[in-house]
Design an enzyme around this catalytic site. Structure first.
Site, mmCIF file in Angstrom:
data_model
loop_
_atom_site.group_PDB
_atom_site.id
_atom_site.type_symbol
_atom_site.label_atom_id
_atom_site.label_comp_id
_atom_site.label_asym_id
_atom_site.label_seq_id
_atom_site.Cartn_x
_atom_site.Cartn_y
_atom_site.Cartn_z
ATOM 1 N N HIS A 98 0.814 -1.214 0.000
ATOM 2 C CA HIS A 98 0.000 0.000 0.000
ATOM 3 C C HIS A 98 0.847 1.263 0.000
ATOM 4 C CE1 HIS A 98 0.719 1.080 4.221
ATOM 5 N NE2 HIS A 98 0.563 -0.199 4.540
ATOM 6 N N SER A 143 1.938 3.982 -5.205
ATOM 7 C CA SER A 143 2.566 5.167 -4.627
ATOM 8 C C SER A 143 3.835 4.779 -3.858
ATOM 9 C CB SER A 143 1.556 5.895 -3.738
ATOM 10 O OG SER A 143 1.960 7.210 -3.456
#
Length: 316
Positions: free
Chosen positions: A80, A148
């Site tokens: 994540h 990201s």
């Protein structure tokens, strides 16, 4: 005397309506009285639908990883982004678990995993911790995906241990600091404030609009719960984001031959979409997929399409 059929049907219908209204009222009260418990219940339902189970493991040095796992086959570890948690991949994992053994950890410093205050949170250190996690789970080789910050760490892992990473799935990954400044980067330079670090509900609401062009509706009780968690972690996140921005990724991955699928939302306001072409030139075995109408989080905005693109890349 027996009730007429129409009256009987009406009574049954009214009874069902009363039950539904009562359940809805109970849920509202539950969410108001125990928002953290209600939020966890919603997350559990999402994990269950995706075929994921929450697990945890303690590494030899004492750090504890909490992660989701489901499916069988070749291992695919999903990472994540900054400030997020393992549950940002729950929706897309639903389409992946029929094909792979999917493992989704909370990074050290985030979610339910350990948060040592003075640790090194630069991508090389995080990559080595994830390698230790992989080894603890018996994984000698694996496929990596990341959004990201997670993409930044995934590429670093592959550069440090190229023989152990079989492919990369890079969803609007960080670390390409030579790209033209994004809207968020310009805001940071102008105001000195990083919108990725949030301390109240207003800031969190603005962040959701920043990272997604098509944000899903979030119930108020979940918004409050997630805001509290982010606010508690804000001081640590301030440290982590500075270590991320100081990490030079591009020289590290130049010429890396790991097959890679680079995905970018064309409406990304966090990291410039021009980064995709820069990465494509650095990674000789890469493909690029630009998603129209999508922001910084393809796996949340269009989970099915994002998964289908990946499955095609892997030849599943």
């Amino acid at each position: 005397m027996a009730l007429a059929p129409k009256r009987m049907v009406l009574r049954v219908a009214l009874g069902l309506v009363a039950v539904v209204v009562g359940l809805a009222a109970a849920l509202v009260v539950f969410a108001y009285v125990a928002p953290e418990t209600a939020t966890e219940s919603v997350l559990r339902i999402g994990r269950l639908r995706a075929g994921l189970v929450r697990k945890d493991v303690e590494l030899p040095g004492g750090l504890r990883y909490v992660y989701l796992e489901g499916g069988q086959g070749e291992p695919l570890m999903l990472l994540h982004g900054f400030g997020a948690t393992k549950d940002t991949f729950t929706q897309v994992a639903r389409f992946l678990v029929p094909h792979y053994r999917v493992i989704i950890p909370d990074h050290i410093g985030f979610g339910e995993s350990s948060k040592p205050a003075e640790a090194d949170y630069a991508p090389p250190a995080q990559a080595e911790r994830l390698r230790a996690l992989a080894q603890a789970l018996g994984l000698r080789k694996l496929h990596l995906g990341g959004n990201s910050m997670g993409g930044h760490i995934a590429m670093t892992y592959a550069a440090l241990h190229p023989d152990e990473v079989q492919s990369l799935w890079l969803l609007d990954p960080g670390g390409v600091w030579s790209a033209p400044p994004s809207e968020m980067m310009r805001e940071i330079r102008t105001t000195g404030r990083n919108p990725l670090v949030v301390r109240n509900e207003e800031e969190f609401t603005r962040l959701i609009a920043l990272v997604m062009a098509q944000p899903p509706p979030i119930p108020g009780f979940m918004l409050k719960t997630m805001t509290r968690a982010r606010a508690r972690n804000a001081a640590l996140e301030d440290r982590i984001v500075e270590q991320l921005r100081a990490d030079p990724l591009e020289a590290r991955v130049k010429g890396l031959t790991t097959p890679a699928l680079i995905v970018w939302g064309d409406l990304d306001r966090v990291l410039s979409v021009e980064s995709a072409e820069i990465l494509h030139r650095l990674l000789p075995r890469s493909q690029v997929r630009i998603m129209a109408g999508i922001g910084h989080s393809p796996m949340l905005e269009r989970p099915r399409q994002t998964a289908e693109d990946y499955l095609r890349f892997r030849g599943a």
